[in-house]
Design a protein around this motif. Structure first.
Motif, PDB file in Angstrom:
ATOM      1  N   THR A   1      11.929  -4.992  -2.991  1.00  0.00           N
ATOM      2  CA  THR A   1      12.828  -4.130  -2.230  1.00  0.00           C
ATOM      3  C   THR A   1      13.132  -2.849  -2.992  1.00  0.00           C
ATOM      4  O   THR A   1      13.067  -1.754  -2.436  1.00  0.00           O
ATOM      5  CB  THR A   1      14.142  -4.874  -1.903  1.00  0.00           C
ATOM      6  N   ILE A   2      13.463  -2.993  -4.270  1.00  0.00           N
ATOM      7  CA  ILE A   2      13.823  -1.828  -5.080  1.00  0.00           C
ATOM      8  C   ILE A   2      12.641  -0.865  -5.217  1.00  0.00           C
ATOM      9  O   ILE A   2      12.837   0.331  -5.402  1.00  0.00           O
ATOM     10  CB  ILE A   2      14.351  -2.256  -6.466  1.00  0.00           C
ATOM     11  N   ALA A   3      11.430  -1.364  -5.076  1.00  0.00           N
ATOM     12  CA  ALA A   3      10.242  -0.507  -5.187  1.00  0.00           C
ATOM     13  C   ALA A   3      10.232   0.602  -4.145  1.00  0.00           C
ATOM     14  O   ALA A   3       9.502   1.589  -4.296  1.00  0.00           O
ATOM     15  CB  ALA A   3       8.966  -1.340  -5.082  1.00  0.00           C
ATOM     16  N   SER A   4      11.055   0.495  -3.109  1.00  0.00           N
ATOM     17  CA  SER A   4      11.127   1.571  -2.120  1.00  0.00           C
ATOM     18  C   SER A   4      11.733   2.830  -2.731  1.00  0.00           C
ATOM     19  O   SER A   4      11.566   3.924  -2.192  1.00  0.00           O
ATOM     20  CB  SER A   4      11.931   1.143  -0.887  1.00  0.00           C
ATOM     21  N   ASN A   5      12.412   2.686  -3.869  1.00  0.00           N
ATOM     22  CA  ASN A   5      12.938   3.828  -4.616  1.00  0.00           C
ATOM     23  C   ASN A   5      12.469   3.681  -6.059  1.00  0.00           C
ATOM     24  O   ASN A   5      13.129   3.023  -6.876  1.00  0.00           O
ATOM     25  CB  ASN A   5      14.461   3.888  -4.543  1.00  0.00           C
ATOM     26  N   PRO A   6      11.313   4.255  -6.401  1.00  0.00           N
ATOM     27  CA  PRO A   6      10.744   4.071  -7.736  1.00  0.00           C
ATOM     28  C   PRO A   6      11.682   4.450  -8.881  1.00  0.00           C
ATOM     29  O   PRO A   6      11.650   3.815  -9.941  1.00  0.00           O
ATOM     30  CB  PRO A   6       9.499   4.961  -7.716  1.00  0.00           C
ATOM     31  N   ALA A   7      12.540   5.442  -8.685  1.00  0.00           N
ATOM     32  CA  ALA A   7      13.473   5.821  -9.752  1.00  0.00           C
ATOM     33  C   ALA A   7      14.468   4.694 -10.021  1.00  0.00           C
ATOM     34  O   ALA A   7      14.769   4.384 -11.181  1.00  0.00           O
ATOM     35  CB  ALA A   7      14.202   7.115  -9.389  1.00  0.00           C
ATOM     36  N   VAL A   8      14.973   4.064  -8.966  1.00  0.00           N
ATOM     37  CA  VAL A   8      15.903   2.948  -9.142  1.00  0.00           C
ATOM     38  C   VAL A   8      15.172   1.765  -9.775  1.00  0.00           C
ATOM     39  O   VAL A   8      15.717   1.097 -10.667  1.00  0.00           O
ATOM     40  CB  VAL A   8      16.571   2.558  -7.806  1.00  0.00           C
ATOM     41  N   LEU A   9      13.955   1.493  -9.353  1.00  0.00           N
ATOM     42  CA  LEU A   9      13.160   0.422  -9.950  1.00  0.00           C
ATOM     43  C   LEU A   9      12.991   0.663 -11.445  1.00  0.00           C
ATOM     44  O   LEU A   9      13.160  -0.258 -12.258  1.00  0.00           O
ATOM     45  CB  LEU A   9      11.792   0.312  -9.267  1.00  0.00           C
TER      46      LEU A   9
ATOM     47  N   GLU B   1       0.819  -1.221   0.000  1.00  0.00           N
ATOM     48  CA  GLU B   1       0.000   0.000   0.000  1.00  0.00           C
ATOM     49  C   GLU B   1       0.854   1.273   0.000  1.00  0.00           C
ATOM     50  O   GLU B   1       0.357   2.360  -0.316  1.00  0.00           O
ATOM     51  CB  GLU B   1      -0.995   0.018   1.162  1.00  0.00           C
ATOM     52  N   ASP B   2       2.139   1.148   0.338  1.00  0.00           N
ATOM     53  CA  ASP B   2       3.031   2.311   0.343  1.00  0.00           C
ATOM     54  C   ASP B   2       3.830   2.473  -0.945  1.00  0.00           C
ATOM     55  O   ASP B   2       4.576   3.440  -1.096  1.00  0.00           O
ATOM     56  CB  ASP B   2       4.003   2.236   1.523  1.00  0.00           C
ATOM     57  N   VAL B   3       3.697   1.516  -1.859  1.00  0.00           N
ATOM     58  CA  VAL B   3       4.418   1.591  -3.135  1.00  0.00           C
ATOM     59  C   VAL B   3       3.662   2.549  -4.055  1.00  0.00           C
ATOM     60  O   VAL B   3       2.461   2.380  -4.274  1.00  0.00           O
ATOM     61  CB  VAL B   3       4.538   0.189  -3.777  1.00  0.00           C
ATOM     62  N   PRO B   4       4.341   3.573  -4.580  1.00  0.00           N
ATOM     63  CA  PRO B   4       3.681   4.521  -5.481  1.00  0.00           C
ATOM     64  C   PRO B   4       3.078   3.822  -6.699  1.00  0.00           C
ATOM     65  O   PRO B   4       3.562   2.766  -7.130  1.00  0.00           O
ATOM     66  CB  PRO B   4       4.809   5.470  -5.910  1.00  0.00           C
ATOM     67  N   ALA B   5       2.034   4.398  -7.252  1.00  0.00           N
ATOM     68  CA  ALA B   5       1.291   3.782  -8.355  1.00  0.00           C
ATOM     69  C   ALA B   5       2.195   3.392  -9.528  1.00  0.00           C
ATOM     70  O   ALA B   5       2.063   2.304 -10.084  1.00  0.00           O
ATOM     71  CB  ALA B   5       0.180   4.718  -8.825  1.00  0.00           C
ATOM     72  N   GLY B   6       3.115   4.267  -9.917  1.00  0.00           N
ATOM     73  CA  GLY B   6       4.001   3.959 -11.040  1.00  0.00           C
ATOM     74  C   GLY B   6       4.864   2.747 -10.763  1.00  0.00           C
ATOM     75  O   GLY B   6       5.056   1.887 -11.629  1.00  0.00           O
ATOM     76  N   ALA B   7       5.390   2.667  -9.557  1.00  0.00           N
ATOM     77  CA  ALA B   7       6.205   1.519  -9.176  1.00  0.00           C
ATOM     78  C   ALA B   7       5.338   0.265  -9.064  1.00  0.00           C
ATOM     79  O   ALA B   7       5.776  -0.828  -9.423  1.00  0.00           O
ATOM     80  CB  ALA B   7       6.925   1.785  -7.856  1.00  0.00           C
ATOM     81  N   GLN B   8       4.121   0.425  -8.601  1.00  0.00           N
ATOM     82  CA  GLN B   8       3.202  -0.715  -8.494  1.00  0.00           C
ATOM     83  C   GLN B   8       2.928  -1.312  -9.875  1.00  0.00           C
ATOM     84  O   GLN B   8       2.903  -2.528 -10.038  1.00  0.00           O
ATOM     85  CB  GLN B   8       1.890  -0.290  -7.817  1.00  0.00           C
TER      86      GLN B   8
END
Length: 184
Positions: free
Chosen positions: A36-44, A10-17
């Motif tokens: 794990t990488i989803a905590s930083n959407p730019a890195v994902l 629920e804390d993962v931003p929509a784009g990363a989701q």
């Protein structure tokens, strides 16, 4: 146990989701590395875009071979397990060939040269010898293809480093060690 936090879904931003959903659709599950990488959407986005772009530079078995060779060179148990799964399930590689590419060889001499060269690039931090460069050329790789081997190796260095730092929890069967004398 993983050392970096995995954000609750629920804390993962929509784009990363959306990226995670795409990964899940491709693999049948979302690997812990991507969670794990989803905590930083730019890195994902960087990781998945790099993977997508580099999926076009060499054939799939060669890319799988490089992934396994680089992951072996870096001692990344998470990546070895994941790439073994992907190479087997989606890449049609045999268990014997997977063991060989992990030590810089292969049932296919051209792929063996790519795996060996990728390991040499990693081991030497890019300072390969003239003989090593001649070896990969002698196997039939052109300079643009050698650049592709280097780029694919670097892609896997990135994910190896992320997983080695994180000590990512395995969410797939672990793989055993290989006999490094096989490539001799």
């Amino acid at each position: 146990m993983s050392r970096l936090n995995v954000p609750p879904s629920e804390d993962v931003p929509a784009g990363a989701q959306r990226i995670l959903e795409n990964v899940g659709a491709q693999l049948g599950f979302v690997p812990n590395m991507f969670k794990t990488i989803a905590s930083n959407p730019a890195v994902l986005e960087v990781v998945t875009t790099l993977q997508s772009t580099l999926s076009r530079v060499l054939d799939a078995k060669t890319r799988h071979s490089i992934a396994l060779a680089v992951s072996q060179a870096n001692g990344c148990s998470y990546c070895l397990a994941m790439h073994t799964y992907v190479a087997t399930e989606f890449g049609g590689m045999s268990g014997d060939d997977i063991e060989l590419v992990r030590v810089g060889s292969s049932v296919d001499p051209k792929r063996a040269a790519a795996a060996r060269f990728a390991q040499q690039v990693v081991d030497s931090r890019g300072r390969v010898s003239d003989a090593e460069l001649a070896g990969v050329r002698g196997a039939g790789y052109t300079d643009p293809q050698i650049l592709a081997i280097i780029a694919v190796a670097v892609q896997f260095l990135l994910t190896n480093f992320i997983n080695n730092v994180n000590q990512t929890d395995l969410d797939i069967l672990a793989v055993g060690s290989v006999d490094t004398a096989v490539a001799q």
